[in-house]
Design an enzyme around this catalytic site. Structure first.
Site, PDB file in Angstrom:
ATOM      1  CD  GLU A 124      -2.842  -1.102   2.358  1.00 19.09           C
ATOM      2  OE1 GLU A 124      -2.866  -0.279   3.303  1.00 19.09           O
ATOM      3  OE2 GLU A 124      -4.043  -1.706   2.373  1.00 19.09           O
ATOM      4  CD  GLU A 270      -4.692  -6.573   3.654  1.00 18.23           C
ATOM      5  OE1 GLU A 270      -3.143  -6.481   3.749  1.00 18.23           O
ATOM      6  OE2 GLU A 270      -5.228  -5.548   3.990  1.00 18.23           O
TER       7      GLU A 270
END
Length: 468
Positions: A124, A270
């Site tokens: 991220e 995720e």
């Protein structure tokens, strides 16, 4: 001779077809799990891998390249994703030797007995305002991929997982557009790499977050992938959506198309739903977590694969978040409650990763009690489980922030008595949280605090609270 060539071509085409079919069957029917380890009470890696095998997980995603875990995964049928940590990214980007050393230490030392299939570079990274890291991302990915290929390994894909904050626009999906914070040359460079290496665009996609920001107007069943009669028609593309996840994924597909990359595959690094959270965190409960994950698995294990409205029929490799609740994660309560298993290996709720169990075969779930937004006051006080030896330092640190947080705890002030570290810490925690919640503060304090709807005020001592 021509007949022989034709026959060889036919055999090659047939074998390619079966290889592709096998690959699709594996990816579509075997769900992965994220194995995080930010918990003080978690089982050993050995026991955790045994749990993963017993759950019939098809893949496991690590947040590092832990030697013990990779050794223990040797000889198992689990396909493994390993990660280059954010702090390693720039050094690898700057040196072919560093990249080669990383591959030797973290891939070649275990492969092929450990079935490493993905190397994820960073995590991220566009969420962090570190422009040097942004610029170093693709060079690091390229050097890792070059090193892997130099060792004649062709079944490992290199990617990077991104959060949904990589997008400026996701609704309607056809308006999908990457964030203007990220220079277009950086995004194009990443997409060029993924396209040329036939890798995946890895995204962390949680329908819980957009739903929780607007639970009054966004239908919960739509976020939980329940299907039913509720649909949304994109006014530009004309595509029909039956769930929020497909909308989110297609917004990325449209964003990639606008930059000239229509063929990059998607993978979900995720996804999941929190099984618990803070009092004001609506919808975070076991019922919804089980419902979301069961519906997700049912959607992803259908054969032939469903894909999304913008890309029907595609296989989307997916990792559920996560194997365990992780009690050492900071932030709001939901941060610590995404697990499938308790530390002793028993399920927090039943879920069949193969998709073979039908809904009626599951046992009943506790009915949700917090699907509606909470209305009332909340205080932040010392948790019953708190170690009293930790309260003194935490009290000093909290009061040391100034801003009048602990003024009422001074001698002769309204909350000075009773004089105890528990009472003083409770007041300080509630005061700090009430003052700084809008700036991101949470009622956690390294696990020493918990929320309560029972007013702890007494006599002339009024504890600050947060109203919802």
């Amino acid at each position: 001779m021509q007949a022989k060539i034709t026959k060889v071509k036919a055999i090659f085409a047939l074998s390619s077809f079966y290889l592709l079919a096998f690959s699709h069957a594996f990816l579509s029917r075997r769900i992965g799990i994220n194995y995080g380890q930010l918990g003080s009470d978690l089982p050993s890696p050995f026991q955790s891998i045994e749990y993963l095998k017993s759950m019939k997980a098809g893949m496991v995603k690590l947040y590092d390249a832990n030697p013990e875990t990779l050794k223990l995964l040797s000889g198992t049928d689990l396909h493994v994703s390993i990660m280059v940590k954010n702090e390693q990214l720039s050094s690898i980007a700057s040196s072919e030797i560093m990249a080669e050393n990383w591959v030797r230490e973290n891939v070649l030392a275990y492969y092929p007995n450990t079935k490493i299939r993905f190397i994820l570079v960073g995590n991220e990274i566009f969420t962090y305002n570190d422009q040097k890291m942004w610029l170093d991302l693709v060079p690091a990915m390229s050097l890792i991929e070059k090193s892997v290929a130099a060792h004649n390994i062709h079944n490992i894909k290199v990617g990077t997982p991104l959060a949904m904050d990589v997008m400026d626009s996701t609704f309607p999906p056809s308006s999908g557009k990457f964030s203007s914070r990220i220079p277009e040359k950086v995004m194009v460079s990443l997409l060029e790499f993924l396209n040329s290496t036939r890798s995946f665009f890895f995204i962390d996609a949680y329908t819980y977050y957009p739903w929780s920001l607007d639970p009054s107007n966004l239908d919960l069943d739509y976020a939980l992938l329940k299907g039913g009669n509720l649909t949304y028609k994109d006014p530009v593309s004309g595509l029909i959506y039956t769930n929020l996840l497909d909308q989110m994924l297609d917004s990325i597909i449209f964003a990639m198309r606008k930059l000239g990359f229509p063929n990059i595959k998607l993978a979900i690094a995720e996804t999941g739903w929190p099984n618990a959270g803070d009092i004001e965190q609506s919808g975070a409960n076991v019922y919804n977590a089980a419902t979301y994950n069961r519906n997700l698995i049912k959607k992803l294990t259908v054969d032939p694969p469903l894909g999304t409205p913008a890309k029907p029929g595609i296989v989307i490799p997916t990792f559920l978040f996560s194997l365990y609740d992780e009690n050492q994660k900071f932030g709001p309560g939901t941060e610590r409650h995404w697990g499938l298993l308790n530390p002793n290996g028993t399920p927090i709720y039943e879920v069949d990763l193969t998709g073979a169990i039908s809904e009626q075969d599951y046992t009943n779930l506790p009915q949700p009690l917090n699907n509606k937004p909470y209305k009332g006051k909340i205080w932040c006080v010392v948790a019953n489980s708190a170690n009293i030896m930790d309260l003194g330092p935490a009290l000093g640190m909290t009061c040391g922030q100034g801003n009048g947080i602990c003024d009422e705890l001074g001698p002769g002030k309204g909350c000075y008595e009773p004089v105890s570290v528990v009472n003083h810490a409770s007041y300080a925690f509630s005061s700090y949280w009430a003052k700084f919640r809008d700036n991101g503060a949470s009622c956690y304090f390294n696990g020493l605090a918990v929320q309560t709807t029972v007013d702890p005020s007494h006599g002339s001592c009024q504890y600050p609270s947060v109203s919802f």
